[in-house]
Design a protein around this motif. Structure first.
Motif, PDB file in Angstrom:
ATOM      1  N   GLY A 118       0.830  -1.195   0.000  1.00  0.00           N
ATOM      2  CA  GLY A 118       0.000   0.000   0.000  1.00  0.00           C
ATOM      3  C   GLY A 118       0.871   1.254   0.000  1.00  0.00           C
ATOM      4  O   GLY A 118       2.094   1.181  -0.093  1.00  0.00           O
ATOM      5  N   VAL A 119       0.234   2.410   0.150  1.00  0.00           N
ATOM      6  CA  VAL A 119       0.971   3.673   0.014  1.00  0.00           C
ATOM      7  C   VAL A 119       1.758   4.046   1.267  1.00  0.00           C
ATOM      8  O   VAL A 119       2.781   4.720   1.165  1.00  0.00           O
ATOM      9  N   TRP A 120       1.294   3.668   2.439  1.00  0.00           N
ATOM     10  CA  TRP A 120       1.968   4.035   3.678  1.00  0.00           C
ATOM     11  C   TRP A 120       2.910   2.923   4.089  1.00  0.00           C
ATOM     12  O   TRP A 120       2.582   2.089   4.932  1.00  0.00           O
ATOM     13  N   SER A 121       4.083   2.887   3.497  1.00  0.00           N
ATOM     14  CA  SER A 121       5.038   1.841   3.818  1.00  0.00           C
ATOM     15  C   SER A 121       6.455   2.317   3.549  1.00  0.00           C
ATOM     16  O   SER A 121       6.671   3.224   2.738  1.00  0.00           O
ATOM     17  N   ILE A 122       7.388   1.700   4.223  1.00  0.00           N
ATOM     18  CA  ILE A 122       8.796   2.007   3.984  1.00  0.00           C
ATOM     19  C   ILE A 122       9.191   1.521   2.593  1.00  0.00           C
ATOM     20  O   ILE A 122       9.968   2.180   1.898  1.00  0.00           O
ATOM     21  N   ASP A 123       8.654   0.379   2.168  1.00  0.00           N
ATOM     22  CA  ASP A 123       8.933  -0.121   0.812  1.00  0.00           C
ATOM     23  C   ASP A 123       8.597   0.935  -0.235  1.00  0.00           C
ATOM     24  O   ASP A 123       9.382   1.189  -1.155  1.00  0.00           O
ATOM     25  N   ARG A 124       7.442   1.553  -0.125  1.00  0.00           N
ATOM     26  CA  ARG A 124       7.007   2.565  -1.093  1.00  0.00           C
ATOM     27  C   ARG A 124       7.921   3.785  -1.035  1.00  0.00           C
ATOM     28  O   ARG A 124       8.303   4.348  -2.048  1.00  0.00           O
TER      29      ARG A 124
END
Length: 143
Positions: A118-124
């Motif tokens: 999703g949008v709220w992530s460290i990956d993003r």
């Protein structure tokens, strides 16, 4: 139903965060005797301690959205293992053998592995900063 489509990435993030938090709490309960647990699992005991360590560490990674897909796949696999080794020998049906939580966590994490963080992530955030670095216009060297 366009508004549902617009909020999809945010709801995926919230779903990932809630599932990760529940899993972390489950692992902390087993490892440290927190949240009403009767006692902590002894260090290194197979498979209980290792399952709790996976719950705490991989669940934490899912919670913050770091290495999300790999961590979620590990969580899903650990819950499948738990169901087949602990619950299934008692009965085939999760309602009878007490394995509902294992089944739900297994499928929830499999969904996270397929949908992504999703949008709220460290990956993003990491992917975005890497894209900025790759697409940056080189500046002329100063003389």
């Amino acid at each position: 139903m366009r508004f549902l489509e617009q909020g999809k990435e945010y709801v995926i993030s919230l779903y990932r965060i809630v599932i990760g938090l529940l899993f972390v709490c489950h692992g902390a309960s087993s490892l440290f005797g927190m949240f009403g647990a009767k006692k902590a699992v002894a260090f290194g005991v197979w498979p209980s301690w290792w399952a709790a360590a996976i719950q705490l560490v991989a669940g934490g990674l899912v919670l913050v959205g770091l290495f999300t897909r790999v961590a979620a796949l590990l969580c899903s696999g650990s819950m499948a293992y738990a169901y087949f080794t602990v619950h299934l020998p008692k009965s085939f049906f999760p309602m009878v053998n007490g394995g509902e939580a294992s089944v739900q966590f297994c499928w929830a994490f499999l969904l996270v592995a397929f949908l992504g963080p999703g949008v709220w992530s460290i990956d993003r955030l990491l992917r975005r900063t890497a894209a900025i670095r790759v697409n940056a216009v080189p500046q002329p060297a100063a003389r």
